[in-house]
Enzyme design. Structure first.
Site, PDB file in Angstrom:
ATOM      1  N   HIS A  85       0.991  -1.093   0.166  1.00  0.00           N
ATOM      2  CA  HIS A  85       0.129   0.050   0.042  1.00  0.00           C
ATOM      3  C   HIS A  85       0.840   1.159   0.021  1.00  0.00           C
ATOM      4  CE1 HIS A  85      -3.641  -2.225   0.811  1.00  0.00           C
ATOM      5  NE2 HIS A  85      -4.308  -1.446   0.529  1.00  0.00           N
TER       6      HIS A  85
ATOM      7  N   LYS B 170      -9.895  -7.561   8.621  1.00  0.00           N
ATOM      8  CA  LYS B 170     -10.396  -7.846   9.788  1.00  0.00           C
ATOM      9  C   LYS B 170     -10.076  -6.658  10.669  1.00  0.00           C
ATOM     10  CE  LYS B 170      -6.642 -10.567  11.931  1.00  0.00           C
ATOM     11  NZ  LYS B 170      -6.320 -11.804  12.427  1.00  0.00           N
TER      12      LYS B 170
END
Length: 187
Positions: A40, A105
């Site tokens: 990222h 999550k």
């Protein structure tokens, strides 16, 4: 919230994202891209420089995962979701580029939720600790960028019936917050 899982395929349309509500169960099929925090960071660096990304995020879904090596005869090893907050500084940039879904999550930051509401994206939860089971949904896997990152390289996965739950919908409704409020003791 529906009791039957919805079957969706990638790329997700704006109508798909608009119709999902937190708590919905989804069986997702099609192409996903994997990326964790190191990947990222590189993607956002490219965006800030105005350079081309190794894949077009428009309509796509990114799975926050670093899979283990595949055992013999398998396309991928265990591939359970990683904690999503590590991607929070980067996700708004990709959402602005058209990313429609993220899988991970844990909680997301207010900045990520604001970007989801503004540009139309959804956050799916995958079941933690079920990486071997999830691997059974992966039919193809290939590295598309940043092979030097090892398990954190960006992969293109083809999945079939990947079981997910909508944690935060594009309207900002958060299943984690609703669930907690439901069981909090009131004075």
């Amino acid at each position: 919230m529906s009791s039957e899982p919805r079957r969706l395929s990638t790329p997700l349309s704006a109508a798909d994202v608009d119709s999902l509500r937190s708590g919905d169960q989804v069986l997702l099929s099609g192409v996903l891209y994997t990326a964790r925090d190191a990947a990222h960071a590189r993607l956002v660096e490219l965006i800030k420089k105005g350079e081309t990304l190794p894949f077009d995020p428009a309509g796509q879904v990114i799975y926050f995962v670093g899979p283990t090596p595949p055992p013999p005869g398998k396309v991928i090893g265990s591939c359970g979701p990683t904690t999503s907050y590590r991607m929070d500084p980067y996700s708004p940039y990709l959402i602005e580029k058209g990313l429609r879904g993220m899988i991970g999550k844990g909680k997301r930051s207010p900045e990520v939720v604001d970007a989801m509401k503004t540009h139309g994206a959804v956050y799916f939860g995958a079941t933690g600790g079920a990486g071997a089971l999830i691997a059974g949904c992966v039919k193809e896997s290939e590295i598309v960028a940043y092979e030097d990152l090892g398990p954190e390289a960006i992969r293109r996965l083809v999945v079939k019936d990947f079981p997910l739950v909508v944690i935060i919908d594009r309207y900002g409704d958060d299943l984690y917050q609703r669930g907690r409020a439901q069981y909090e003791e009131k004075d």
